[in-house]
Write a protein that holds these residues in place. Sequence first.
Motif, PDB file in Angstrom:
ATOM      1  N   ALA A  42       0.784  -1.131  -0.027  1.00 10.51           N
ATOM      2  CA  ALA A  42      -0.120  -0.118  -0.058  1.00 10.51           C
ATOM      3  C   ALA A  42       0.774   1.262  -0.063  1.00 10.51           C
ATOM      4  CB  ALA A  42      -1.033   0.023   1.222  1.00 10.51           C
ATOM      5  N   PRO A  43       1.904   1.314   0.585  1.00 10.77           N
ATOM      6  CA  PRO A  43       2.731   2.649   0.821  1.00 10.77           C
ATOM      7  C   PRO A  43       3.272   3.003  -0.471  1.00 10.77           C
ATOM      8  CG  PRO A  43       3.138   1.131   2.609  1.00 10.77           C
ATOM      9  CD  PRO A  43       2.613   0.726   1.896  1.00 10.77           C
ATOM     10  N   PHE A  44       3.329   2.085  -1.599  1.00  6.03           N
ATOM     11  CA  PHE A  44       3.977   2.325  -2.963  1.00  6.03           C
ATOM     12  C   PHE A  44       2.800   3.034  -3.765  1.00  6.03           C
ATOM     13  CE2 PHE A  44       6.514  -1.673  -1.876  1.00  6.03           C
ATOM     14  CZ  PHE A  44       7.414  -0.584  -0.981  1.00  6.03           C
ATOM     15  N   LEU A  45       1.701   2.967  -3.292  1.00  5.58           N
ATOM     16  CA  LEU A  45       0.454   3.507  -4.269  1.00  5.58           C
ATOM     17  C   LEU A  45      -0.100   4.765  -3.402  1.00  5.58           C
ATOM     18  CD1 LEU A  45      -0.942   0.138  -4.893  1.00  5.58           C
ATOM     19  CD2 LEU A  45       0.078   1.495  -6.623  1.00  5.58           C
ATOM     20  N   PRO A  46       1.001   5.601  -3.160  1.00  4.40           N
ATOM     21  CA  PRO A  46      -0.113   7.087  -2.437  1.00  4.40           C
ATOM     22  C   PRO A  46      -0.920   7.780  -3.308  1.00  4.40           C
ATOM     23  CG  PRO A  46       2.477   7.570  -3.287  1.00  4.40           C
ATOM     24  CD  PRO A  46       2.084   5.901  -3.533  1.00  4.40           C
ATOM     25  N   SER A  47      -1.115   7.370  -4.568  1.00 10.20           N
ATOM     26  CA  SER A  47      -1.985   8.415  -5.499  1.00 10.20           C
ATOM     27  C   SER A  47      -3.013   7.433  -5.940  1.00 10.20           C
ATOM     28  CB  SER A  47      -1.139   9.174  -6.563  1.00 10.20           C
ATOM     29  OG  SER A  47      -0.212  10.069  -5.975  1.00 10.20           O
ATOM     30  N   THR A  48      -3.292   6.267  -5.613  1.00 10.30           N
ATOM     31  CA  THR A  48      -4.192   5.374  -6.342  1.00 10.30           C
ATOM     32  C   THR A  48      -4.936   4.645  -5.335  1.00 10.30           C
ATOM     33  OG1 THR A  48      -2.262   4.721  -7.955  1.00 10.30           O
ATOM     34  CG2 THR A  48      -4.082   3.523  -7.857  1.00 10.30           C
ATOM     35  N   ASN A  49      -6.286   4.537  -5.810  1.00  7.41           N
ATOM     36  CA  ASN A  49      -7.136   3.866  -4.835  1.00  7.41           C
ATOM     37  C   ASN A  49      -6.717   2.421  -4.774  1.00  7.41           C
ATOM     38  OD1 ASN A  49      -9.190   5.688  -4.276  1.00  7.41           O
ATOM     39  ND2 ASN A  49     -10.251   5.529  -6.268  1.00  7.41           N
ATOM     40  N   ILE A  50      -6.572   1.885  -3.447  1.00  8.52           N
ATOM     41  CA  ILE A  50      -6.348   0.618  -3.352  1.00  8.52           C
ATOM     42  C   ILE A  50      -7.501  -0.210  -2.941  1.00  8.52           C
ATOM     43  CG2 ILE A  50      -5.062  -1.066  -1.907  1.00  8.52           C
ATOM     44  CD1 ILE A  50      -3.032   1.394  -1.256  1.00  8.52           C
ATOM     45  N   TRP A  51      -7.798  -1.235  -3.741  1.00 10.34           N
ATOM     46  CA  TRP A  51      -8.890  -2.443  -3.483  1.00 10.34           C
ATOM     47  C   TRP A  51      -8.266  -3.640  -2.802  1.00 10.34           C
ATOM     48  CZ3 TRP A  51     -14.474  -2.051  -4.351  1.00 10.34           C
ATOM     49  CH2 TRP A  51     -14.935  -0.822  -4.578  1.00 10.34           C
ATOM     50  N   VAL A  52      -8.825  -4.363  -1.971  1.00  4.92           N
ATOM     51  CA  VAL A  52      -8.306  -5.500  -1.557  1.00  4.92           C
ATOM     52  C   VAL A  52      -9.250  -6.704  -1.784  1.00  4.92           C
ATOM     53  CG1 VAL A  52      -6.685  -4.490   0.084  1.00  4.92           C
ATOM     54  CG2 VAL A  52      -8.916  -5.205   0.740  1.00  4.92           C
ATOM     55  N   ASN A  53      -8.486  -7.955  -1.550  1.00  3.42           N
ATOM     56  CA  ASN A  53      -9.395  -9.207  -2.238  1.00  3.42           C
ATOM     57  C   ASN A  53      -8.759 -10.344  -1.446  1.00  3.42           C
ATOM     58  OD1 ASN A  53      -9.628 -11.142  -5.212  1.00  3.42           O
ATOM     59  ND2 ASN A  53     -11.241 -10.685  -3.692  1.00  3.42           N
ATOM     60  N   THR A  54      -9.436 -11.162  -1.192  1.00  6.58           N
ATOM     61  CA  THR A  54      -9.152 -12.838  -0.918  1.00  6.58           C
ATOM     62  C   THR A  54      -9.709 -12.967   0.402  1.00  6.58           C
ATOM     63  OG1 THR A  54      -7.249 -12.721  -2.222  1.00  6.58           O
ATOM     64  CG2 THR A  54      -7.475 -14.498  -1.005  1.00  6.58           C
ATOM     65  N   GLY A  55     -10.833 -13.389   0.599  1.00 11.46           N
ATOM     66  CA  GLY A  55     -11.096 -14.004   2.120  1.00 11.46           C
ATOM     67  C   GLY A  55     -11.529 -12.960   3.112  1.00 11.46           C
ATOM     68  N   TYR A  56     -11.895 -11.762   2.638  1.00 15.29           N
ATOM     69  CA  TYR A  56     -12.239 -10.585   3.697  1.00 15.29           C
ATOM     70  C   TYR A  56     -13.617 -10.980   4.065  1.00 15.29           C
ATOM     71  CZ  TYR A  56      -8.381  -7.920   2.877  1.00 15.29           C
ATOM     72  OH  TYR A  56      -7.096  -7.152   3.059  1.00 15.29           O
ATOM     73  N   THR A  57     -13.671 -10.991   5.597  1.00 15.22           N
ATOM     74  CA  THR A  57     -15.149 -10.897   6.109  1.00 15.22           C
ATOM     75  C   THR A  57     -15.617  -9.501   6.180  1.00 15.22           C
ATOM     76  OG1 THR A  57     -14.275 -10.465   8.447  1.00 15.22           O
ATOM     77  CG2 THR A  57     -14.326 -12.728   7.595  1.00 15.22           C
ATOM     78  N   PRO A  58     -16.850  -9.347   6.254  1.00 14.71           N
ATOM     79  CA  PRO A  58     -17.612  -8.108   6.422  1.00 14.71           C
ATOM     80  C   PRO A  58     -16.916  -7.420   7.399  1.00 14.71           C
ATOM     81  CG  PRO A  58     -19.236  -9.682   6.028  1.00 14.71           C
ATOM     82  CD  PRO A  58     -18.050 -10.389   6.247  1.00 14.71           C
ATOM     83  N   GLU A  59     -16.413  -7.709   8.539  1.00 19.07           N
ATOM     84  CA  GLU A  59     -16.001  -7.074   9.770  1.00 19.07           C
ATOM     85  C   GLU A  59     -14.601  -6.590   9.462  1.00 19.07           C
ATOM     86  OE1 GLU A  59     -19.333  -9.311  11.109  1.00 19.07           O
ATOM     87  OE2 GLU A  59     -17.439 -10.201  10.025  1.00 19.07           O
ATOM     88  N   GLU A  60     -13.749  -7.375   8.737  1.00 19.94           N
ATOM     89  CA  GLU A  60     -12.536  -7.082   8.081  1.00 19.94           C
ATOM     90  C   GLU A  60     -12.573  -5.867   7.078  1.00 19.94           C
ATOM     91  OE1 GLU A  60      -9.185 -10.221   8.067  1.00 19.94           O
ATOM     92  OE2 GLU A  60     -11.020 -11.253   6.962  1.00 19.94           O
ATOM     93  N   ALA A  61     -13.622  -5.927   6.369  1.00 22.92           N
ATOM     94  CA  ALA A  61     -13.610  -5.165   5.300  1.00 22.92           C
ATOM     95  C   ALA A  61     -13.858  -3.846   5.788  1.00 22.92           C
ATOM     96  CB  ALA A  61     -14.674  -5.507   4.042  1.00 22.92           C
ATOM     97  N   GLU A  62     -14.821  -3.675   6.851  1.00 28.44           N
ATOM     98  CA  GLU A  62     -15.300  -2.497   7.399  1.00 28.44           C
ATOM     99  C   GLU A  62     -14.169  -1.745   8.188  1.00 28.44           C
ATOM    100  OE1 GLU A  62     -17.490   0.541   8.871  1.00 28.44           O
ATOM    101  OE2 GLU A  62     -18.232  -0.641   7.477  1.00 28.44           O
ATOM    102  N   THR A  63     -13.228  -2.710   8.614  1.00 27.73           N
ATOM    103  CA  THR A  63     -12.090  -2.087   9.590  1.00 27.73           C
ATOM    104  C   THR A  63     -11.059  -1.595   8.362  1.00 27.73           C
ATOM    105  OG1 THR A  63     -12.279  -3.465  11.259  1.00 27.73           O
ATOM    106  CG2 THR A  63     -10.399  -2.501  10.745  1.00 27.73           C
ATOM    107  N   ALA A  64     -10.926  -2.385   7.286  1.00 32.39           N
ATOM    108  CA  ALA A  64      -9.894  -1.998   6.431  1.00 32.39           C
ATOM    109  C   ALA A  64     -10.357  -0.570   5.875  1.00 32.39           C
ATOM    110  CB  ALA A  64      -9.892  -2.968   5.145  1.00 32.39           C
ATOM    111  N   VAL A  65     -11.617  -0.148   5.238  1.00 31.35           N
ATOM    112  CA  VAL A  65     -11.887   0.900   4.690  1.00 31.35           C
ATOM    113  C   VAL A  65     -12.138   1.977   5.630  1.00 31.35           C
ATOM    114  CG1 VAL A  65     -13.977   1.956   3.456  1.00 31.35           C
ATOM    115  CG2 VAL A  65     -13.220  -0.306   2.973  1.00 31.35           C
ATOM    116  N   SER A  66     -12.318   1.465   7.002  1.00 30.84           N
ATOM    117  CA  SER A  66     -12.512   2.680   8.123  1.00 30.84           C
ATOM    118  C   SER A  66     -11.131   3.216   8.277  1.00 30.84           C
ATOM    119  CB  SER A  66     -13.118   2.056   9.416  1.00 30.84           C
ATOM    120  OG  SER A  66     -14.398   1.586   9.301  1.00 30.84           O
TER     121      SER A  66
END
Length: 376
Positions: free
Chosen positions: A294-318
């Motif tokens: 993630a630190p190598f993409l300071p100007s780009t939207n980062i989306w993530v994938n692979t086995g995320y639960t809704p709770e993990e997703a909420e934490t990541a986006v928050s």
Amino acid sequence: MSSALFTPLKVGSVTVPNRIGMSALTRSRSSASVPNDIMKDYYDQRAAGGAGLIVTEGVLITRQGTEWPNAPGIWNDEQVAGWKKIIDSVHAHGSKIYAQLWHVGRVAHPQAPEQIAAGVPVYAPSAISARGGNFRHIEGAPGYVTPTEVADPTILVALFKQAAVNAKKAGFDGVELHGANGYLIHQFLDSTSNTRTDQWGGSVENRARFALETLKAVIEVFGPDVAIKVNPAGGYNDMGMPLQETLDTYEYLLREADKLNLAYVCLARYSPWLDVEFDGKKRATPHDVPETYAPFLPSTNIWVNTGYTPEEAETAVSSGKIAGVFFGMAWITHPDVGKRIQKGKPLDNAPDYATLYGAPGVDPAKGYTDYKAAEY
């Protein structure tokens, strides 16, 4: 649930209504590579079920280069017309849809029907076969074979660009390059599958050249509506480098990609499910992909994938570090993942693995469009 996942986001030139994406999921339901009505029903269900951004299953950029029967393509007008019906249906629900542009490279097979029809070799960066493989639709279930080293990789870059032209004609909101899971772009990046000594191999910069040149070619068609998915941890389709080489390769690739004004980069984290074992040793290079890159993409939207639960997703986006989360298997078994997360409903439909990719003599709707939505 709190609102982080349900805030709009600018992705390239469009705005998606939420941060819940549907990742590319091979389902093998097309009619001889042409998108059809049951595919339209499938995508329609999931757009209605709250997917903010849908990425299609891998869309083949050419008849040459597939290991999957009944995978859809985008190299002719009939396919474009089929995709247009799907896109119009998705848009009617307020969702956006990207085409994942796909070429499988060395993991195609010369005896596959589409490969035979193409009349060209199985192309790859180098004449190195992947270990493993199981082609259930070819007599004898053969494994992977040694591919032909492509003399001039720019011919493959041109195929991606033409696929983008066709995707634009169909009405897609953007395109995502499949740079993960041991397919063509990943094969150029990885030193275990790319041993070239020309400008397309050897150094980190040379191994990243194919991905970056392909991104630039597709940007000429779609402008800011271009993305790429990468899986640095590897494993699947016999991929993976030593850790330091992995870190160096993907740091360079992503720092260069960050300069291209991409819609997003999807970082797929390590998955034991996609790891394979050879000679008693796991193939992948496990490490924390989102945290590392993630630190190598300071100007780009980062989306993530692979086995995320809704709770993990909420934490990541928050956290503000991650723009959105792509769910995979959950969308196969639930047509309404977005709505379920928003309403606090469980993701409790069990998968039917026997029909994941369809089955001979079985109604294609089974295990595809017959999963039930929750009651609201």
